[in-house]
Design an enzyme around this catalytic site. Sequence first.
Site, mmCIF file in Angstrom:
data_model
loop_
_atom_site.group_PDB
_atom_site.id
_atom_site.type_symbol
_atom_site.label_atom_id
_atom_site.label_comp_id
_atom_site.label_asym_id
_atom_site.label_seq_id
_atom_site.Cartn_x
_atom_site.Cartn_y
_atom_site.Cartn_z
ATOM 1 N N GLN A 1 31.428 27.662 49.774
ATOM 2 C CA GLN A 1 30.648 28.564 48.916
ATOM 3 C C GLN A 1 31.010 28.336 47.446
ATOM 4 O OE1 GLN A 1 29.724 32.881 49.588
ATOM 5 N NE2 GLN A 1 31.521 33.209 48.348
ATOM 6 N N LEU B 1 36.230 45.812 50.851
ATOM 7 C CA LEU B 1 37.151 44.963 50.090
ATOM 8 C C LEU B 1 38.542 44.938 50.706
ATOM 9 C CD1 LEU B 1 35.989 46.174 46.580
ATOM 10 C CD2 LEU B 1 35.147 44.238 47.918
ATOM 11 N N HIS C 1 40.018 40.336 47.537
ATOM 12 C CA HIS C 1 39.086 40.742 46.476
ATOM 13 C C HIS C 1 39.843 41.385 45.317
ATOM 14 C CE1 HIS C 1 36.303 41.176 50.105
ATOM 15 N NE2 HIS C 1 35.625 40.364 49.333
ATOM 16 N N VAL D 1 44.147 34.604 49.573
ATOM 17 C CA VAL D 1 45.225 35.577 49.814
ATOM 18 C C VAL D 1 45.389 35.699 51.332
ATOM 19 C CG1 VAL D 1 45.976 37.959 49.471
ATOM 20 C CG2 VAL D 1 44.697 36.775 47.679
ATOM 21 N N GLN E 1 21.464 36.019 53.135
ATOM 22 C CA GLN E 1 22.439 35.037 53.630
ATOM 23 C C GLN E 1 22.820 35.246 55.094
ATOM 24 O OE1 GLN E 1 25.252 36.398 50.462
ATOM 25 N NE2 GLN E 1 26.833 35.918 51.947
ATOM 26 N N SER F 1 40.002 38.397 55.262
ATOM 27 C CA SER F 1 38.542 38.356 55.371
ATOM 28 C C SER F 1 38.068 39.731 55.819
ATOM 29 C CB SER F 1 38.151 37.315 56.430
ATOM 30 O OG SER F 1 36.817 37.532 56.853
ATOM 31 N N LYS G 1 38.993 30.888 49.695
ATOM 32 C CA LYS G 1 38.887 31.049 51.148
ATOM 33 C C LYS G 1 37.514 30.543 51.634
ATOM 34 C CE LYS G 1 38.243 33.697 54.992
ATOM 35 N NZ LYS G 1 36.813 33.847 54.878
ATOM 36 N N ASP G 2 36.467 30.884 50.885
ATOM 37 C CA ASP G 2 35.137 30.350 51.195
ATOM 38 C C ASP G 2 34.931 29.132 50.300
ATOM 39 O OD1 ASP G 2 34.304 32.312 53.156
ATOM 40 O OD2 ASP G 2 34.354 33.722 51.496
HETATM 41 O O1 PAF Z 1 31.510 35.813 49.363
HETATM 42 C C1 PAF Z 1 30.746 36.803 49.415
HETATM 43 O O2 PAF Z 1 31.165 37.935 49.587
HETATM 44 C C2 PAF Z 1 29.241 36.588 49.266
HETATM 45 O O3 PAF Z 1 28.831 35.404 49.859
HETATM 46 C C3 PAF Z 1 28.752 36.673 47.801
HETATM 47 C C4 PAF Z 1 29.319 35.559 46.950
HETATM 48 C C5 PAF Z 1 29.132 38.020 47.202
HETATM 49 C C6 PAF Z 1 27.231 36.552 47.762
HETATM 50 O O4 PAF Z 1 26.613 37.557 48.501
#
Ligand code: PAF
Length: 287
Positions: free
Chosen positions: A153, A33, A37, A176, A61, A185, A149-150
């Site tokens: 997603q 983290l 986060h 951030v 993923q 990241s 940031k993502d």
């Molecule tokens: O963004 C992330 O860290 C991941 O893609 C997530 C959303 C926790 C899913 O594994």
Amino acid sequence: MQVFDSINTFRTDLDAGRAGGASVGFVPTMGYLHAGHITLVQRAAAECDIVVVSIFVNPLQFAANEDLASYPRDLDRDLELVAGAGATHVFAPSVSEMYPTEVLTTVRVAELSDPMEGAARPTHFAGVATVVAKLFSVVGPCRAYFGEKDFQQLAVVRRMAADLSMPVEVVGCPTVREPDGLAMSSRNVYLDGDQRLAALVIHRALQAGAAAIVAGERSGTQVRNLMAGIISAEPTAVLDYVEVADPDTLAPVDDLAAGQELRLLAAAQVGRPRLLDNIGVTVPSES
Ligand code: PAF
């Protein structure tokens, strides 16, 4: 703060909390983290009674050629950080707890998953949507906090939750940044000193794109060319894509209209990691 690794025990505990009237905030993570986060956890703590953080490096993923085995991990440090930020519950399951048998059921959010990150990583968003659907099913009704940031997603997860009527309110939170603008990241840890400096070009390109729009540019193609040119001029960065997109559908926008909300997005390989960033801009009204 309680730490759970069993789906059943964790679910039972949260159900009991909700039955007692508590609201649940949820921050899904893959661990290692950073301050980005932590702001999500703090926001969840400010808005909800129970604050859940999941820490799970999701194999679904990652493609076979990606960094699953070497993805940075430090559970003890993560637990300390989230406890300090106000988490009450951590869910850190093993891979066999999450996927005890071969996964035959996956979730794919069509169209939103295909461009940009999806073009570079064709199986990525099905892996993300599937694990997030599973985590939402385990956590139950909640507000779920995701970083902008993502951005792709976030759009995928938001659409999945809406399409499947999940009892989850998806909350997007601002990116951030380090003081020099680099988006935080977990993969920034892979950058050496020179690459770290070179990585700043991505944010610089996005800012230049936004500034051009504010100054009167109304062609999406011109804005893309401008941003691509800036990133391509940095020898240490290998441009993947730049985009000027609708923030909800992620469809490319070519003719920019006054008052329109846009998202500028970019990705580039800098040394080992592929880095992503994006910013929002509103097309000004003609003066
Ligand atoms: O963004 C992330 O860290 C991941 O893609 C997530 C959303 C926790 C899913 O594994």
